[in-house]
Design a protein around this motif. Structure first.
Motif, PDB file in Angstrom:
ATOM      1  N   THR A  18      -3.291  -1.128  -4.333  1.00 19.59           N
ATOM      2  CA  THR A  18      -2.331  -1.872  -4.474  1.00 19.59           C
ATOM      3  C   THR A  18      -1.878  -2.972  -3.416  1.00 19.59           C
ATOM      4  O   THR A  18      -1.840  -4.123  -3.738  1.00 19.59           O
ATOM      5  CB  THR A  18      -0.857  -1.100  -5.017  1.00 19.59           C
ATOM      6  OG1 THR A  18      -1.022  -0.193  -5.772  1.00 19.59           O
ATOM      7  CG2 THR A  18       0.144  -2.165  -5.449  1.00 19.59           C
ATOM      8  N   VAL A  29      -4.827  -5.478  -3.487  1.00 24.05           N
ATOM      9  CA  VAL A  29      -4.389  -6.645  -4.747  1.00 24.05           C
ATOM     10  C   VAL A  29      -3.309  -7.445  -4.306  1.00 24.05           C
ATOM     11  O   VAL A  29      -3.529  -8.444  -4.677  1.00 24.05           O
ATOM     12  CB  VAL A  29      -4.258  -5.752  -6.081  1.00 24.05           C
ATOM     13  CG1 VAL A  29      -3.592  -6.788  -7.341  1.00 24.05           C
ATOM     14  CG2 VAL A  29      -5.269  -4.765  -6.389  1.00 24.05           C
ATOM     15  N   GLN A  47      -1.904  -9.333 -11.650  1.00 22.83           N
ATOM     16  CA  GLN A  47      -1.998  -8.153 -11.300  1.00 22.83           C
ATOM     17  C   GLN A  47      -2.015  -7.063 -12.422  1.00 22.83           C
ATOM     18  O   GLN A  47      -2.212  -6.164 -12.270  1.00 22.83           O
ATOM     19  CB  GLN A  47      -0.540  -7.647 -10.707  1.00 22.83           C
ATOM     20  CG  GLN A  47      -0.367  -8.458  -9.332  1.00 22.83           C
ATOM     21  CD  GLN A  47       0.538  -8.187  -8.528  1.00 22.83           C
ATOM     22  OE1 GLN A  47       0.959  -7.169  -8.084  1.00 22.83           O
ATOM     23  NE2 GLN A  47       1.768  -9.119  -8.385  1.00 22.83           N
ATOM     24  N   ALA A  92      -5.076  -4.628 -13.042  1.00 23.30           N
ATOM     25  CA  ALA A  92      -5.259  -3.505 -12.371  1.00 23.30           C
ATOM     26  C   ALA A  92      -4.206  -2.445 -12.757  1.00 23.30           C
ATOM     27  O   ALA A  92      -4.630  -1.416 -12.764  1.00 23.30           O
ATOM     28  CB  ALA A  92      -4.927  -3.913 -10.890  1.00 23.30           C
ATOM     29  N   TYR A 152       1.797   2.515  -8.430  1.00 20.56           N
ATOM     30  CA  TYR A 152       1.125   1.281  -8.240  1.00 20.56           C
ATOM     31  C   TYR A 152       2.390   0.458  -8.498  1.00 20.56           C
ATOM     32  O   TYR A 152       2.511  -0.733  -7.872  1.00 20.56           O
ATOM     33  CB  TYR A 152       0.333   0.945  -9.521  1.00 20.56           C
ATOM     34  CG  TYR A 152      -0.407  -0.496  -9.540  1.00 20.56           C
ATOM     35  CD1 TYR A 152      -1.439  -0.982  -8.687  1.00 20.56           C
ATOM     36  CD2 TYR A 152       0.368  -1.744 -10.103  1.00 20.56           C
ATOM     37  CE1 TYR A 152      -1.800  -2.272  -8.733  1.00 20.56           C
ATOM     38  CE2 TYR A 152       0.009  -2.741 -10.215  1.00 20.56           C
ATOM     39  CZ  TYR A 152      -1.148  -3.147  -9.399  1.00 20.56           C
ATOM     40  OH  TYR A 152      -1.397  -4.405  -9.429  1.00 20.56           O
ATOM     41  N   SER A 198       3.926  -2.166  -5.677  1.00 18.35           N
ATOM     42  CA  SER A 198       3.760  -3.627  -5.938  1.00 18.35           C
ATOM     43  C   SER A 198       5.052  -4.322  -5.927  1.00 18.35           C
ATOM     44  O   SER A 198       5.386  -5.203  -5.436  1.00 18.35           O
ATOM     45  CB  SER A 198       3.226  -3.776  -7.305  1.00 18.35           C
ATOM     46  OG  SER A 198       3.038  -5.321  -7.560  1.00 18.35           O
TER      47      SER A 198
END
Length: 236
Positions: A32, A35, A99, A102, A219, A223
């Motif tokens: 994460t 990303v 995002q 993902a 995640y 994030s």
């Protein structure tokens, strides 16, 4: 999905000496972060765009006074103003949209018992006592809210609520400032609705964390926390 699953497995193997049984969970957090680092330039651009859009509000208010009786002309004039100033009204959406792939890959990987025709070994990994492929309802069935797995979700919910509260207070300050009359005592078009809805958006993450596999929830929590810190720095 098999490529992504192999990536998570390899990261977990690298992190296993430190995180042991929670190595795959740590790998998801690391993934994460990677990303978010990749989309960080877009986040910086979005921050610059937000500041530019804020500076345009007085001009938009003037356009509303001039074309208030002609909505089509007003919309065209606002778009022309954004084009002239090289400001995209949608720039702030790009970091979040990029995002999503993902997140959906994580969701599908930890929702399937097989990947590429083989047993999904990732489902055997855990975050402390909570399997990464299980959901909150599974934790409730296995010991309840304060069971071993349930406490993992209590911790995640606590983080999400803390971040959402921080975002709520910050969003209210920002949207209220933008909603102030910008000439002639009239508000900028559409800002009133934003003021009412925007501060509550972060709390929807709580619902997501409750219904998706734990890996995808992890995640989301990572994030969202990253985003809150990033926005606090970029929009200060």
């Amino acid at each position: 999905m098999s490529v992504f699953a192999n990536l998570v497995e390899q990261l977990a193997e690298l992190l296993e000496p430190v995180f042991h049984a929670s190595a795959a969970a740590a790998a998801i957090v690391l993934f994460t972060a990677l990303v978010r680092l990749l989309v960080h330039p877009l986040s910086r651009a979005a921050a610059r765009g937000q500041k530019a859009r804020t500076e345009l509000q007085p001009k938009i208010a003037e356009l509303r006074k001039r074309h208030g009786r002609n909505p089509e002309r007003l919309q065209q004039a606002v778009l022309e103003l954004h084009a002239k100033e090289k400001v995209s009204p949608l720039a702030g959406c790009l970091p979040g949209l990029l995002q999503l792939p993902a997140f959906f890959v994580l969701y599908h990987v930890f929702s399937n018992r097989t990947i590429g025709g083989e047993e999904n070994s990732l489902l055997g990994h855990r975050l402390l006592d909570a399997p990464l492929g299980h959901r909150w309802v599974d934790a409730l069935d296995d010991g309840g809210v304060f069971g071993a797995a349930g406490l993992v979700y209590v911790g995640l919910f606590a983080v999400v609520i803390a971040v959402a509260t921080f975002n709520y207070r910050r969003s209210k300050r920002m949207t209220a400032a933008q909603a102030l009359p910008a000439g002639g005592g009239e508000q900028v078009p559409g800002i009133g609705a934003v003021v009412k809805v925007m501060p509550f958006i972060s709390f929807f993450t709580v619902v997501t964390v409750a219904v998706v596999p734990l890996a995808a929830a992890l995640y989301m929590v990572t994030s969202t926390t990253w985003s809150a810190v990033e926005r606090a720095v970029l929009y200060r």
